[in-house]
Design a protein around this motif. Structure first.
Motif, PDB file in Angstrom:
ATOM      1  N   VAL A  12      31.736  56.377  35.749  1.00  0.00           N
ATOM      2  CA  VAL A  12      31.517  55.874  37.084  1.00  0.00           C
ATOM      3  C   VAL A  12      32.020  56.924  38.333  1.00  0.00           C
ATOM      4  O   VAL A  12      33.038  57.616  38.062  1.00  0.00           O
ATOM      5  CB  VAL A  12      32.265  54.558  37.150  1.00  0.00           C
ATOM      6  CG1 VAL A  12      31.765  53.425  36.341  1.00  0.00           C
ATOM      7  CG2 VAL A  12      33.800  54.630  36.802  1.00  0.00           C
ATOM      8  N   SER A  16      34.227  54.358  43.261  1.00  0.00           N
ATOM      9  CA  SER A  16      34.195  52.789  42.774  1.00  0.00           C
ATOM     10  C   SER A  16      35.408  52.634  41.811  1.00  0.00           C
ATOM     11  O   SER A  16      35.556  51.336  41.429  1.00  0.00           O
ATOM     12  CB  SER A  16      32.941  52.756  41.897  1.00  0.00           C
ATOM     13  OG  SER A  16      32.896  53.379  40.799  1.00  0.00           O
ATOM     14  N   LYS A  18      39.719  51.924  41.651  1.00  0.00           N
ATOM     15  CA  LYS A  18      40.824  51.392  42.340  1.00  0.00           C
ATOM     16  C   LYS A  18      42.136  51.985  41.550  1.00  0.00           C
ATOM     17  O   LYS A  18      42.086  51.770  40.484  1.00  0.00           O
ATOM     18  CB  LYS A  18      40.714  50.129  42.664  1.00  0.00           C
ATOM     19  CG  LYS A  18      39.681  49.518  43.501  1.00  0.00           C
ATOM     20  CD  LYS A  18      39.660  48.042  43.650  1.00  0.00           C
ATOM     21  CE  LYS A  18      38.551  47.518  44.311  1.00  0.00           C
ATOM     22  NZ  LYS A  18      38.775  46.088  44.330  1.00  0.00           N
ATOM     23  N   GLN A  34      41.495  50.589  38.036  1.00  0.00           N
ATOM     24  CA  GLN A  34      40.739  49.494  37.756  1.00  0.00           C
ATOM     25  C   GLN A  34      39.419  50.005  37.687  1.00  0.00           C
ATOM     26  O   GLN A  34      38.843  50.403  39.001  1.00  0.00           O
ATOM     27  CB  GLN A  34      40.946  48.360  38.583  1.00  0.00           C
ATOM     28  CG  GLN A  34      40.167  47.265  38.358  1.00  0.00           C
ATOM     29  CD  GLN A  34      40.499  46.006  39.158  1.00  0.00           C
ATOM     30  OE1 GLN A  34      40.475  46.018  40.275  1.00  0.00           O
ATOM     31  NE2 GLN A  34      40.904  44.884  38.457  1.00  0.00           N
ATOM     32  N   ALA A  35      38.396  49.859  36.811  1.00  0.00           N
ATOM     33  CA  ALA A  35      36.921  50.121  37.025  1.00  0.00           C
ATOM     34  C   ALA A  35      36.101  49.087  37.714  1.00  0.00           C
ATOM     35  O   ALA A  35      36.741  47.979  38.039  1.00  0.00           O
ATOM     36  CB  ALA A  35      36.342  50.410  35.500  1.00  0.00           C
ATOM     37  N   PRO A  36      34.937  49.363  38.052  1.00  0.00           N
ATOM     38  CA  PRO A  36      34.064  48.103  38.582  1.00  0.00           C
ATOM     39  C   PRO A  36      34.020  46.940  37.839  1.00  0.00           C
ATOM     40  O   PRO A  36      33.848  45.905  38.425  1.00  0.00           O
ATOM     41  CB  PRO A  36      32.759  48.890  38.871  1.00  0.00           C
ATOM     42  CG  PRO A  36      33.270  50.320  38.805  1.00  0.00           C
ATOM     43  CD  PRO A  36      34.127  50.596  37.992  1.00  0.00           C
ATOM     44  N   ASP A  37      34.024  47.143  36.744  1.00  0.00           N
ATOM     45  CA  ASP A  37      33.824  45.998  35.526  1.00  0.00           C
ATOM     46  C   ASP A  37      35.165  45.076  35.666  1.00  0.00           C
ATOM     47  O   ASP A  37      35.120  44.198  34.846  1.00  0.00           O
ATOM     48  CB  ASP A  37      33.350  46.342  34.301  1.00  0.00           C
ATOM     49  CG  ASP A  37      34.570  47.125  33.854  1.00  0.00           C
ATOM     50  OD1 ASP A  37      35.323  47.346  34.203  1.00  0.00           O
ATOM     51  OD2 ASP A  37      34.092  47.721  32.526  1.00  0.00           O
TER      52      ASP A  37
END
Length: 94
Positions: A12, A16, A18, A34-37
């Motif tokens: 990613v 994107s 956090k 934290q990943a987008p998922d």
């Protein structure tokens, strides 16, 4: 196109991701990304992140700095630094 064989944080774009937590121990800072998922991953200095072969250069109490290689306008390889700041509840951590 990003290879699905890469670790999740390398699949990613940096924009994107956090930074949701930073911790200090005797060996220095570590962080939680934290990943987008919605999944979270522990990281430390040197961890590879992003789709452009970025690597964490530094972590402090409020941010991480990721360096990514790129070709500058003269066609020479250079490094770009991206700062990812710690999110707070006020900014929308879930």
């Amino acid at each position: 196109e990003v290879s699905k064989g890469l670790p999740p944080l390398q699949q990613v774009m940096l924009s994107s991701l956090k930074l949701i937590g930073v911790a200090w121990s005797g060996s220095g800072y570590s962080a939680m990304i934290q990943a987008p998922d919605g999944k979270s991953y522990p990281v430390k200095k040197g961890t590879k992140m992003g789709t452009n072969q970025g690597r964490i250069k530094d972590i402090d109490a409020k941010e991480i700095i990721v360096e990514e290689p790129y070709l500058n306008i003269f066609g020479r390889s250079d490094l770009k630094q991206t700062v990812i700041k710690l999110y707070t509840k006020k900014e929308g951590i879930e």
